[in-house]
Design a protein around this motif. Structure first.
Motif, PDB file in Angstrom:
ATOM      1  N   GLY A 105      -7.478  -9.529  -9.320  1.00 27.56           N
ATOM      2  CA  GLY A 105      -6.767  -9.104 -10.715  1.00 27.56           C
ATOM      3  C   GLY A 105      -6.152 -10.217 -11.482  1.00 27.56           C
ATOM      4  N   LEU A 106      -5.363 -11.270 -10.943  1.00 24.29           N
ATOM      5  CA  LEU A 106      -4.741 -12.213 -11.641  1.00 24.29           C
ATOM      6  C   LEU A 106      -5.666 -13.126 -12.262  1.00 24.29           C
ATOM      7  CD1 LEU A 106      -1.671 -13.282  -9.076  1.00 24.29           C
ATOM      8  CD2 LEU A 106      -1.580 -11.874 -11.361  1.00 24.29           C
ATOM      9  N   ALA A 107      -6.999 -13.408 -11.605  1.00 26.43           N
ATOM     10  CA  ALA A 107      -7.856 -14.356 -12.253  1.00 26.43           C
ATOM     11  C   ALA A 107      -8.283 -13.680 -13.660  1.00 26.43           C
ATOM     12  CB  ALA A 107      -9.070 -14.423 -11.320  1.00 26.43           C
ATOM     13  N   ILE A 136       4.896  -3.804  -7.594  1.00 27.62           N
ATOM     14  CA  ILE A 136       5.013  -2.613  -6.574  1.00 27.62           C
ATOM     15  C   ILE A 136       4.460  -2.835  -5.302  1.00 27.62           C
ATOM     16  CG2 ILE A 136       4.951  -0.249  -6.346  1.00 27.62           C
ATOM     17  CD1 ILE A 136       4.880  -0.013  -9.837  1.00 27.62           C
ATOM     18  N   LYS A 137       3.269  -3.394  -5.265  1.00 25.87           N
ATOM     19  CA  LYS A 137       2.495  -3.384  -4.098  1.00 25.87           C
ATOM     20  C   LYS A 137       3.158  -4.458  -3.357  1.00 25.87           C
ATOM     21  CE  LYS A 137      -1.866  -5.286  -4.543  1.00 25.87           C
ATOM     22  NZ  LYS A 137      -3.079  -5.439  -4.906  1.00 25.87           N
ATOM     23  N   PHE A 138       3.760  -5.561  -3.570  1.00 32.20           N
ATOM     24  CA  PHE A 138       4.227  -6.485  -2.569  1.00 32.20           C
ATOM     25  C   PHE A 138       5.847  -6.301  -2.504  1.00 32.20           C
ATOM     26  CE2 PHE A 138       0.041  -8.465  -4.163  1.00 32.20           C
ATOM     27  CZ  PHE A 138      -0.446  -8.673  -2.818  1.00 32.20           C
ATOM     28  N   THR A 139       6.373  -5.157  -3.052  1.00 31.76           N
ATOM     29  CA  THR A 139       7.906  -4.993  -2.914  1.00 31.76           C
ATOM     30  C   THR A 139       8.077  -3.915  -1.880  1.00 31.76           C
ATOM     31  OG1 THR A 139       8.151  -5.839  -5.123  1.00 31.76           O
ATOM     32  CG2 THR A 139       9.954  -4.554  -4.188  1.00 31.76           C
ATOM     33  N   VAL A 170      -2.415  -4.873   2.648  1.00 32.94           N
ATOM     34  CA  VAL A 170      -2.299  -4.522   1.038  1.00 32.94           C
ATOM     35  C   VAL A 170      -3.697  -4.538   0.408  1.00 32.94           C
ATOM     36  CG1 VAL A 170      -1.222  -4.919  -0.883  1.00 32.94           C
ATOM     37  CG2 VAL A 170      -0.043  -5.945   1.110  1.00 32.94           C
ATOM     38  N   GLU A 171      -3.902  -3.520  -0.361  1.00 35.02           N
ATOM     39  CA  GLU A 171      -5.361  -3.380  -1.066  1.00 35.02           C
ATOM     40  C   GLU A 171      -5.292  -4.603  -1.870  1.00 35.02           C
ATOM     41  OE1 GLU A 171      -5.311   0.272  -2.241  1.00 35.02           O
ATOM     42  OE2 GLU A 171      -5.196   1.356  -0.296  1.00 35.02           O
ATOM     43  N   GLY A 172      -6.703  -4.807  -1.959  1.00 32.33           N
ATOM     44  CA  GLY A 172      -7.077  -5.760  -3.189  1.00 32.33           C
ATOM     45  C   GLY A 172      -8.233  -6.924  -2.710  1.00 32.33           C
ATOM     46  N   VAL A 173      -8.728  -7.517  -3.813  1.00 29.12           N
ATOM     47  CA  VAL A 173      -9.721  -8.424  -3.225  1.00 29.12           C
ATOM     48  C   VAL A 173      -9.398  -9.743  -3.863  1.00 29.12           C
ATOM     49  CG1 VAL A 173     -11.778  -7.383  -2.811  1.00 29.12           C
ATOM     50  CG2 VAL A 173     -11.085  -7.533  -5.179  1.00 29.12           C
ATOM     51  N   GLY A 197       7.215 -12.209  -2.330  1.00 26.30           N
ATOM     52  CA  GLY A 197       7.173 -13.790  -2.755  1.00 26.30           C
ATOM     53  C   GLY A 197       6.011 -14.331  -2.403  1.00 26.30           C
ATOM     54  N   ILE A 198       5.918 -15.508  -2.835  1.00 29.07           N
ATOM     55  CA  ILE A 198       4.653 -16.259  -2.463  1.00 29.07           C
ATOM     56  C   ILE A 198       4.797 -17.549  -1.966  1.00 29.07           C
ATOM     57  CG2 ILE A 198       2.473 -17.109  -3.528  1.00 29.07           C
ATOM     58  CD1 ILE A 198       2.852 -15.085  -6.014  1.00 29.07           C
ATOM     59  N   PRO A 199       4.369 -18.037  -1.087  1.00 31.71           N
ATOM     60  CA  PRO A 199       4.672 -19.330  -0.402  1.00 31.71           C
ATOM     61  C   PRO A 199       4.490 -20.315  -1.346  1.00 31.71           C
ATOM     62  CG  PRO A 199       2.996 -17.998   0.953  1.00 31.71           C
ATOM     63  CD  PRO A 199       3.277 -17.191  -0.008  1.00 31.71           C
ATOM     64  N   CYS A 226       8.380 -13.967 -10.223  1.00 33.80           N
ATOM     65  CA  CYS A 226       8.603 -13.361 -11.645  1.00 33.80           C
ATOM     66  C   CYS A 226       7.135 -14.062 -12.241  1.00 33.80           C
ATOM     67  CB  CYS A 226       9.772 -14.294 -12.270  1.00 33.80           C
ATOM     68  SG  CYS A 226       9.884 -13.789 -13.931  1.00 33.80           S
ATOM     69  N   PHE A 227       6.402 -13.079 -12.824  1.00 35.14           N
ATOM     70  CA  PHE A 227       5.463 -13.524 -13.681  1.00 35.14           C
ATOM     71  C   PHE A 227       5.701 -13.428 -15.128  1.00 35.14           C
ATOM     72  CE2 PHE A 227       3.339 -12.609  -9.624  1.00 35.14           C
ATOM     73  CZ  PHE A 227       2.146 -13.482  -9.555  1.00 35.14           C
ATOM     74  N   THR A 228       5.373 -14.375 -16.015  1.00 36.82           N
ATOM     75  CA  THR A 228       5.790 -14.656 -17.395  1.00 36.82           C
ATOM     76  C   THR A 228       4.259 -14.722 -17.917  1.00 36.82           C
ATOM     77  OG1 THR A 228       7.566 -15.660 -16.656  1.00 36.82           O
ATOM     78  CG2 THR A 228       7.012 -15.854 -18.956  1.00 36.82           C
ATOM     79  N   ARG A 263      -6.073 -14.643  -2.137  1.00 43.74           N
ATOM     80  CA  ARG A 263      -5.027 -13.900  -1.615  1.00 43.74           C
ATOM     81  C   ARG A 263      -4.263 -14.703  -0.663  1.00 43.74           C
ATOM     82  NH1 ARG A 263      -6.916  -8.431   0.600  1.00 43.74           N
ATOM     83  NH2 ARG A 263      -5.145  -7.892  -0.513  1.00 43.74           N
ATOM     84  N   ALA A 264      -2.736 -14.845  -0.964  1.00 41.60           N
ATOM     85  CA  ALA A 264      -1.893 -15.635  -0.199  1.00 41.60           C
ATOM     86  C   ALA A 264      -1.825 -14.862   1.095  1.00 41.60           C
ATOM     87  CB  ALA A 264      -0.554 -15.665  -0.863  1.00 41.60           C
ATOM     88  N   GLU A 265      -1.693 -15.700   2.048  1.00 39.37           N
ATOM     89  CA  GLU A 265      -1.170 -15.258   3.437  1.00 39.37           C
ATOM     90  C   GLU A 265      -2.159 -14.040   3.899  1.00 39.37           C
ATOM     91  OE1 GLU A 265       2.734 -14.623   5.853  1.00 39.37           O
ATOM     92  OE2 GLU A 265       2.902 -15.451   3.816  1.00 39.37           O
TER      93      GLU A 265
END
Ligand code: ADP
Length: 478
Positions: free
Chosen positions: A433-435, A373-376, A427-430, A403-405, A459-461, A418-420
């Motif tokens: 989360g994904l780690a 939601i954050k990156f859309t 956008v908030e965040g450090v 998307g992600i480069p 798409c995260f699976t 954090r990409a780019e």
């Protein structure tokens, strides 16, 4: 006590091994050499005795050696073969003939001993202070059947002892020379072999945290030293990467902390200067509470990762109805998506069960939905799908967002990544989360992966081993 250098230890080892080998082979060879020479002397003795028997004749009850004294070679051979020579009459055991050497040495068996020797007819050794003699004892019949002769021929065994002594002398002289030479060669060789290690140590000492980009020289010799250098360089590369991540993290955490802290301070100052009514103070405090919540969330994430790293996190291992969990989390995120004008769709197959800890799995799904939601952007779509594929529960979170480069994809699961940064600034965040999500999924024996194209979406699976519902949870759910 100071330990010996590797060079000294290796040299000592070479020399010690050589000493042991020399002692072992020396002892073996010493014994074999003696036996071999004794064997050839014994066969020479048998040849001499059988040579003499060819010339023995019994005349008038006497045993005589009959040969042609004019034949010099024959006379010489008979002379040599009879240097140690005795003849006894049997059965009386009286001594008939005795060579001068045996006479001088005082070897004169008693009649009784002569009879015993005749009955055994084997080789016997006589040990004198200065000599060892081996005798062949054979019985020559007289022809009348009543008498016979015991013929004794001997050979000195001193050549065997001399060969042994000679070998021992050479060994005792050559062994120290050999060991000394090996030690010297070993000392020089290990110096040459260990020299590159010293170079490595010098190069490694120069590297500190400011110069982690430096690498140790790899000589290309393809040997163990190169292996060590390569392994060290790999470690340096990982360290450099970690330090870079830490630097990036320190920068982003200070930025993330400074922004809400500045906002909190600004709001407080304005309220002190300008607010007059309770309503105004209430509004400022409510806004500050929101900032406090964000800060708490960030600190919590950091704490979780720190505890996970220290192995302090406890898991429950239960049947989790992933389908029910996904439905409830989609409902929970719906208002956030709607507020951003993002369309959240769900396509969840019911009854998919996994084993694990529902609280931690909830974190994974929430994090993926939150990111999506954050990156859309406004008007975009986020879709949550769950179905079973080949014994696995497969959960997909797709979005039509930024998307992600490509170059960032391998790093998105790394901590603090954090990409780019320019985009992430807004956008908030450090980058934790994904780690954390990856760590949780792996603790559940699953995998997480991402496919993404810039400006088209991601798409995260998540794949987790599917489980059968256990009886207790089935009973509860009915
Ligand atoms: P955070 O969201 O706090 O920055 P994460 O670890 O959740 O940290 O994500 C790491 C980075 O991966 C994000 O900063 C972002 O650059 C990228 N990323 C994660 N999810 C998405 C997504 N759905 N779309 C685009 N980029 C994403």
């Amino acid at each position: 006590m100071k330990r010996l250098s590797l060079r000294a230890r290796l040299t000592f080892l070479y020399s010690a091994v050589l000493c042991v080998m020399l002692a072992l082979f020396g002892a073996l060879f010493y014994r074999a050499l003696g036996l071999f020479v004794e064997q050839s002397l014994t066969s020479e003795l048998h040849d001499e005795a059988s040579f003499l028997r060819n010339y023995m004749r019994v005349n008038d009850d006497q045993l005589q050696l009959v040969f042609d004294p004019a034949d010099r070679e024959q006379a010489y051979l008979i002379h040599v073969a009879t240097r140690y020579y005795q003849v006894f009459r049997l059965p009386s055991g009286d001594l008939l003939v005795q060579s001068e050497e045996l006479d001088l040495l005082g070897i004169r068996p008693t009649p009784e001993q002569a009879r015993v020797l005749a009955s055994q007819q084997n080789d016997t050794d006589v040990l004198l202070p200065s000599e060892r003699l081996r005798f062949e004892n054979s019985v020559v019949p007289a022809g009348d059947g009543a008498t016979s002769f015991l013929v004794r021929v001997a050979i000195p065994l001193s050549p065997a002892d001399a060969a042994r002594r000679g070998f021992l002398r050479s060994l005792l002289f050559l062994a120290p020379v050999g060991v000394g030479f090996t030690a010297l060669v070993g000392w020089q060789f290990t110096k040459r072999a260990l020299h590159p290690m010293k170079d490595l140590a010098v190069a490694a000492r120069k590297i500190d945290i400011q110069q982690l980009q430096q690498r140790l020289p790899v000589r290309g010799a393809g040997d163990e030293v190169d292996d060590v250098a390569r392994a060290f360089n790999d470690t340096l590369a990982r360290l450099e990467n970690s330090v870079d991540q830490m630097k990036q993290f320190t920068a982003s955490i200070s930025h993330e902390l400074r922004t809400p802290l500045t906002a909190l301070r600004g709001e407080a100052e304005v309220a002190l200067l300008e607010a007059h009514s309770v309503e105004e103070y209430r509004r400022v405090l409510a806004s500050q509470l929101e900032e406090f919540d964000k800060l708490t969330q960030m600190v919590n994430q950091l704490l979780i990762l720190a505890r996970a790293e220290a192995g302090e996190i406890h898991w429950t291992d239960q049947s989790v109805d992933l389908s029910a969990l996904a439905v409830s989390l989609a409902e929970q995120m719906e208002p956030i998506a709607t507020a951003k004008n993002v369309h959240l769709q769900e396509q969840i197959n019911p009854g998919i069960i996994v084993r694990g800890d529902s609280n931690w799995l909830e974190r994974v799904i929430l994090n993926l939905l939150d990111n999506a939601i954050k990156f859309t952007g406004e008007g975009g779509k986020v879709r949550l799908r769950l179905n079973a594929e080949r014994g696995q529960a497969v959960l997909r979170v797709e979005d039509t967002g930024a998307g992600i480069p490509a170059e960032a994809i391998p790093h998105v699961f790394e901590r603090f990544f954090r990409a780019e940064p320019s985009r992430s600034k807004h956008v908030e965040g450090v980058g934790l989360g994904l780690a954390l999500a990856k760590w949780i999924v792996e603790q559940h024996h699953g995998q997480i992966e991402v496919e993404s194209r810039p400006d088209q979406g991601s798409c995260f699976t998540v794949r987790l081993p599917k489980a059968v519902p256990d009886v207790a949870s089935a009973a509860v759910s009915t």
